[in-house]
Write a protein that holds these residues in place. Structure first.
Motif, mmCIF file in Angstrom:
data_model
loop_
_atom_site.group_PDB
_atom_site.id
_atom_site.type_symbol
_atom_site.label_atom_id
_atom_site.label_comp_id
_atom_site.label_asym_id
_atom_site.label_seq_id
_atom_site.Cartn_x
_atom_site.Cartn_y
_atom_site.Cartn_z
ATOM 1 N N ALA B 123 -18.768 34.200 -4.492
ATOM 2 C CA ALA B 123 -17.409 34.330 -3.950
ATOM 3 C C ALA B 123 -17.441 34.946 -2.554
ATOM 4 O O ALA B 123 -16.748 34.478 -1.640
ATOM 5 C CB ALA B 123 -16.543 35.169 -4.897
ATOM 6 N N ASN B 126 -18.732 32.365 -0.050
ATOM 7 C CA ASN B 126 -17.796 31.273 0.237
ATOM 8 C C ASN B 126 -16.519 31.744 0.916
ATOM 9 O O ASN B 126 -15.873 30.981 1.620
ATOM 10 C CB ASN B 126 -17.492 30.501 -1.049
ATOM 11 C CG ASN B 126 -18.709 29.741 -1.534
ATOM 12 O OD1 ASN B 126 -19.553 29.333 -0.735
ATOM 13 N ND2 ASN B 126 -18.822 29.546 -2.845
ATOM 14 N N LEU B 127 -16.159 33.010 0.703
ATOM 15 C CA LEU B 127 -15.031 33.556 1.456
ATOM 16 C C LEU B 127 -15.366 33.554 2.941
ATOM 17 O O LEU B 127 -14.548 33.171 3.783
ATOM 18 C CB LEU B 127 -14.710 34.983 0.981
ATOM 19 C CG LEU B 127 -13.620 35.704 1.794
ATOM 20 C CD1 LEU B 127 -12.268 34.995 1.654
ATOM 21 C CD2 LEU B 127 -13.488 37.168 1.376
ATOM 22 N N ALA B 129 -17.465 31.566 4.467
ATOM 23 C CA ALA B 129 -17.457 30.168 4.926
ATOM 24 C C ALA B 129 -16.025 29.687 5.164
ATOM 25 O O ALA B 129 -15.733 29.031 6.171
ATOM 26 C CB ALA B 129 -18.155 29.276 3.899
ATOM 27 N N ALA B 130 -15.139 30.037 4.236
ATOM 28 C CA ALA B 130 -13.739 29.595 4.366
ATOM 29 C C ALA B 130 -13.080 30.249 5.574
ATOM 30 O O ALA B 130 -12.333 29.609 6.317
ATOM 31 C CB ALA B 130 -12.963 29.930 3.090
ATOM 32 N N ARG B 153 -22.274 26.816 2.387
ATOM 33 C CA ARG B 153 -21.640 27.316 1.161
ATOM 34 C C ARG B 153 -22.691 27.606 0.099
ATOM 35 O O ARG B 153 -23.842 27.169 0.216
ATOM 36 C CB ARG B 153 -20.653 26.278 0.622
ATOM 37 C CG ARG B 153 -19.248 26.431 1.164
ATOM 38 C CD ARG B 153 -19.005 25.599 2.367
ATOM 39 N NE ARG B 153 -17.643 25.768 2.872
ATOM 40 C CZ ARG B 153 -17.253 25.347 4.063
ATOM 41 N NH1 ARG B 153 -18.093 24.747 4.886
ATOM 42 N NH2 ARG B 153 -16.004 25.544 4.451
ATOM 43 N N ALA B 154 -22.279 28.276 -0.965
ATOM 44 C CA ALA B 154 -23.205 28.620 -2.048
ATOM 45 C C ALA B 154 -22.585 28.331 -3.406
ATOM 46 O O ALA B 154 -21.366 28.412 -3.580
ATOM 47 C CB ALA B 154 -23.582 30.100 -1.963
#
Lengths: 543, 543
Positions: B123, B126-127, B129-130, B153-154
Motif C-alpha cells: 500500500a 502504491n500510494l 506511485a499514485a 508499482r508493487a
C-alpha cells in the motif's frame, strides 16, 4: 475505549469466540452463530438517506448515534456497518467512521489496514487474475478469447493511471491485452464476501464468477481457472466479522464494504446475521441515497439472505433539502424557507418508496448548528402531514443523549407497526421488466431506453440462464434520475441503459446507466499530503 | 503451540510490550528496546549456505533448528528470520517457514497474510506511485520527465503479465507511459523498512528514495512528491517486529523479507537489534548462498546498522556438493564420491570468503537420509583439513536433539574465537572499485566489464554524491560467477555489469549483472491449484 473482550461480553460473546487483533479489535468466530442458533433474531433497522449532496448528510454518523441511543435506553443494540476503503482515505474523502461523539473506535485503525480484510480481498482478486493470464500463457486449454477477458485487477488505492492499461508487454510476459485496475471495494470478490451466508457459500459464489468468455462466447468461471480453493484460503479470516465499539462502547460489527453503484453497497450478510443473534436491535446502513442503497438493501441483500427488515430510518438534513430545492452549495448555511420547501418533495418521494418495501419508516433530521428553528419546524410539519414520525438527531454533538427522541420514536414505531417486507419485484420477472419496475416505482421516470449493446447483453444473459437474478443499478446517486443535476423530485425523464454486466458470484446483473468510474483518482491536494504521525506517534490528519 | 505471551515472557518481554494478533502472533512494541537499552547485546550468528541447487539446502530449516538446539542446551536464543512472500507460496515455492521439527508456527498464518506487513508495504509503495502520477496529472510542477519515471508499482503476487505495462490509457486517466509491477519483496520500501533503525530513520530513508528524474536529469525524491508522511502512517505497525515461535516454542522474530538480488535479502535491523537485547544468542540468515547473502549481510546490513556479528555457520549438503561437482539433478540420491570430491571447492571458497569478514566460521551438514556414511565422512575430513568445525544437523527429523552437536560446536567456537568483524571494502572506495573488490575477493573472477550504460550511470551517481554507498550485487545465485551454469568454484570469468540503479533510501547502489526478474510468473501448475481448506477448515497444501 473498553477492551474488546468486554464489549464482546456485553452482547453475549464469550472470549473463545473472539480472535483478538490488538486490544480493541476482534474477529468473531463462526461458532457463535452455531451456539446462538435457537435464539430469536433481533429487530433489523435500515438507516438510509435522501439523495446525497456536497454538504454530507451523516448517514454513518446517524447509524452509530442511533445504536448508542438505543443502548442508552436499555435495548441491546449492535451497529452493523461497512468497512472503510484505504484509497479514498488518502484521496478526498478522509475517514469513514462517523465523527465526534458518534464514531467508531479505534477510528484510525479501522480507516487504515483494520484487520486486513480489504488486503485479503485484493490478494484473492489478483490471484485469480494472475491464474487466468497464466492459464492463457501455459497453452490456453479453455480457449479463452483474449479480447473478452472480463476479470481485471484490483488495488485499494486511488490511482487513475491504472484504470485502463495494456499488460503482457515485453518478451515472455504473456499475451498482450487490455486490462485495468478497479478499487478493491468494486471487486466482485467484495460483493461475494458481503452476500455469502458462510464459508461454503463463499466458495460456491466464487466458483460461479464469470471471468472471461471463450472463443464460442461461453462464460468461463473462476472454478474453471482452478483458483477458487486458494482464494477461499486467502479469505478465510476476511469472512469473519470484525467487532469494534462506538465512542460510547456500543458494539459495532464492521464488515465488508462493497461499492454502492456496481455492487449493492451494504455490509456483510454474515455480520448482520451474527448481530441479529446477539442483539435486540441491529442498526445497519446502505450506500448513497434510498433510491440506490435502500432499493439494493431490500432487493438484493434481504432477498438473497432471507432477511426480514423491521423498519427504515430516512436521514435528512435541512441543508440537503435546501440544496435539492435549488439553493447553491455556498448558501446552505443561510436560512432559506423557499428552497427548503422546494426540496421537501425529495424526502417525500424517498418515504413513499421505502413504504413500497413494506416497512414502517421514520425521519431523522441530522442537526447542524446552522439550521434555523422554523426550518426544522417545517420539515417536521411536512412529515406530520405525511403521517411519518420525525425527530431531530444531535448525536454528533451529544452522542446518545442527542438521539434519545429518535430512538424512542423508533421503538414506538417498532412496537406499533409490523413490517411486511416484500421486494419490489419477483425473481421471475425478466431483466428488462425488473429494470423498468425500478425506474418507474423508485426513480419515477417515464421509462428506460436500452442501448443496442445492452439489449443484446440482456438477450444473451437471459439465454444463458441469468434472467432470474435481481438487477443492481449503477446510477448517479445525486438524482433520482440518471442525470446528476436533476435534483429534487424530477419527473418525465427516461433512464438510458448503456451497458449490462454480470456478477454471477454476487448474484446480480449490473445495469450501467452512465459512465461509472470504478477506480477513483486523487485530487490536486490529496488527503495523503496532510496525514502524518504526530509527536506522540499517533495518526493525525486522517479524520 | 504456546500462547505467544508465554513465548514473549520466556525471553523477558512483558505483556504490555506485545500487541496480539490472535493468540499465537504478536508485534513487539518499540518500548522494549528503550527499556533494555543498557543490557549487553547477545551474540549474533549468521547462518548462510553454499550456492543453492534444485535439491534445496535447508538454510531456514537449519537456522530454526540451531536456535532450538541452543535453547535446549540452556542458552536463551532467538531466531531472527525473514517473512515469507504471499506470491511465491501460490507459485512454485510453497511456504518458507522451515518444516517438520524445525519450523515456524503458526506456519500457515506466517505464509499467508501474517500480521499484514507485506500488505502495508504494498500500500505504501502504491500510494507513492499514485501520488507521483497524480502530481504529473495535476500540472507537473516538478517538471518530471515522464520518460524517466523510476518508481513502478508493487503487488505481492506472481503475475508475469504485469511486468511491463502501459498505464494512463483512455481519456482523463493521466499521462500515457510505461510502468510495471514488481513483487512487493522487491520494493525499495521493503529494503528501507528492513534497514531502518526506528520510525524516524524509516521516514528519513523514505524521504531520500529517488522516484524519477526531472527534465534537467536531477533526481526527484519521495519527499518532493509529498508522500512520505502518509507512507509512514501506512507502515506504522509494519515496522514493529513480529514474534512467533518454532515447533519447540523457541521465540522467533520474523520481520521483513527483501529480495536477495536487487536488495540485500536480510531480515530487519529492528528485529535483529530487538532480539540482541533479549537473548544470549541471535541466529539469523541471509538470502541465497554466501557469495550474495553473507556478503550483503556484512557489507550492507552490518555496515549500516553497526552490528558486530560473532560467527557464521555455512550450511552444506551432500546433495548440493555433488551437484556442484557435476552430478545431475536426478542422481543426487545416489552415492557419488567423485562428484562430492569435485564439489568440495565450492564449500572451501565460501569458507575462505566468510573469514575475510573477520568472523569465525563452522559448517553444518544438513542431513538427508540418502547421504552415505562415507560421503559425510569426506565432508568432515575436508573441513578438518581446512581447520573448520563441521557437524551433522538432523533438525528436520529430530528437532533440537538433531542439532545438539552443531550447537555445542558453535558455543565452543564462540568461546574460543573472537570475531573482528570488518566489511570487505571501506565506504570511500569509489563504486567501480567496490564492485571490483567483490568480484575479485568473493566471486574470484578475473575482473568485471562495465557496459557503456553502466559506466555512464556510475559517473552520474558519483557526481550526484552517491559514490559512498555500498554496492548491492544482483547476480545469479547458482554460481560464484554471473553465469548460472558455472558450478563449483569457477575461475577466469569476467563479470558483465549491465545496469546500475540507485536505492537511495535503502542506502545502496544496485549492480545488475544480468536480467533480474523482479516479478515472478506462475508455473504450469501453480501451488494455488493444490492449496485449499480441508474438512476442518484448516489450510492444506501450502507446505
Amino acid at each position: 475505549m473498553k477492551p474488546i473482550l468486554e464489549v464482546a461480553a456485553s452482547c453475549g460473546i464469550a472470549e473463545q469466540h473472539i480472535e483478538l487483533y490488538g486490544r480493541y479489535k476482534g474477529k468473531i468466530e463462526p461458532g457463535i452463530r452455531e451456539e446462538a442458533r435457537n435464539r430469536p433474531d433481533g429487530k433489523l433497522v435500515l438507516v438510509t438517506a435522501m439523495n446525497p449532496t456536497p454538504a454530507g448528510e451523516g448517514k454513518t454518523l446517524t447509524t452509530i448515534g442511533l445504536a448508542q441511543s438505543l443502548n442508552a435506553i436499555g435495548r441491546t443494540t449492535i451497529a452493523a456497518l461497512r468497512e472503510p476503503s484505504l484509497g479514498p482515505c488518502f484521496g478526498m474523502k478522509g475517514g469513514a467512521t462517523g465523527s465526534n461523539k458518534a464514531q467508531l473506535l479505534p477510528s484510525e485503525d479501522i480507516n487504515l489496514h483494520f484487520t486486513g480484510d480489504l488486503h485479503a480481498i485484493t490478494a484473492a482478486h489478483n490471484l485469480l487474475a494472475a491464474m487466468l493470464d497464466n492459464h492463457i500463457f501455459q497453452g490456453n486449454a479453455l480457449q479463452i478469447d483474449t479480447n473478452r477477458i472480463l476479470w481485471k485487477r484490483a488495488m485499494d488505492m486511488n490511482d487513475r493511471s491504472l484504470r485502463q492499461i495494456v499488460v503482457g508487454l515485453g518478451e515472455g510476459n504473456g499475451s498482450v491485452h487490455e486490462s485495468g485496475f478497479m478499487i478493491t471495494t468494486a471487486s466482485e470478490v467484495m460483493a461475494v464476501l458481503c452476500l455469502s451466508e458462510d464459508a461454503q457459500d463463499l466458495k460456491d459464489r466464487l466458483s460461479r464468477m464469470v471471468v472471461a468468455r471463450n472463443m464460442a462466447g461461453e462464460p468461463i468461471t473462476a472454478a474453471q481457472i482452478g483458483a477458487v480453493e486458494a482464494m477461499t484460503v486467502l479469505l478465510k479470516d476476511a469472512i469473519k466479522p470484525n467487532l469494534v465499539q462506538t465512542a460510547e462502547g456500543t458494539p459495532a460489527i464492521v464488515h465488508g464494504g462493497p461499492f454502492a453503484n456496481i455492487a449493492h453497497g451494504c455490509s456483510s450478510v454474515i455480520g448482520t446475521k451474527t448481530a441479529l443473534k446477539l442483539a435486540d436491535i441491529v442498526v445497519t446502513e446502505a450506500g448513497f441515497g434510498a433510491d440506490l442503497g435502500a432499493e439494493k438493501f431490500f432487493d438484493i441483500k434481504c432477498r438473497q439472505a432471507g432477511l426480514q427488515p423491521d423498519a427504515a430510518v430516512l436521514v435528512v438534513t435541512v441543508k440537503a433539502l435546501k440544496y435539492n430545492g435549488g439553493a447553491s452549495k455556498n448558501e446552505l448555511d443561510q436560512p432559506n424557507m423557499e428552497a427548503l420547501r422546494a426540496g421537501l418533495p425529495n424526502m417525500k418521494r424517498h418515504l413513499e418508496n421505502l413504504r413500497k418495501f413494506g416497512v414502517p419508516v421514520m425521519v431523522a433530521i441530522n442537526h447542524f448548528t446552522s439550521d434555523a428553528e422554523d426550518e426544522i419546524a417545517l420539515v417536521k410539519e411536512e412529515c406530520a402531514r405525511l403521517g411519518v414520525k420525525a425527530e431531530l438527531s444531535d448525536v454528533w454533538a451529544k452522542g446518545s443523549e442527542g438521539g434519545r427522541e429518535m430512538a424512542s420514536a423508533l421503538l414506538d414505531m417498532l412496537e406499533q407497526e409490523t413490517a411486511q417486507y416484500t421486494p419490489l419485484y419477483p425473481d421471475d420477472l425478466d431483466l428488462k421488466a425488473k429494470i423498468e419496475t425500478v425506474v418507474r416505482e423508485i426513480y419515477r421516470g417515464e421509462g428506460m431506453k436500452l442501448s443496442a449493446k445492452a439489449a443484446a447483453q440482456i438477450e444473451e444473459l437471459e439465454r444463458q440462464g441469468f434472467g432470474r437474478l435481481p438487477v443492481c443499478m449503477a446510477k448517479t446517486p445525486y438524482s433520482f434520475s440518471d442525470q446528476a443535476n436533476l435534483l429534487g423530485a424530477p419527473e418525465g425523464f427516461t433512464v438510458q441503459v448503456k451497458d449490462i454486466t454480470l456478477s454471477a458470484g454476487a448474484g446480480f446483473v449490473v445495469v450501467h446507466t452512465g459512465k461509472i468510474v470504478t477506480m477513483p483518482g486523487l485530487p490536486k491536494h490529496p488527503a495523503a499530503e496532510r496525514i502524518h504521525l504526530d509527536e506522540h506517534g499517533e495518526v493525525a490528519g486522517l479524520l
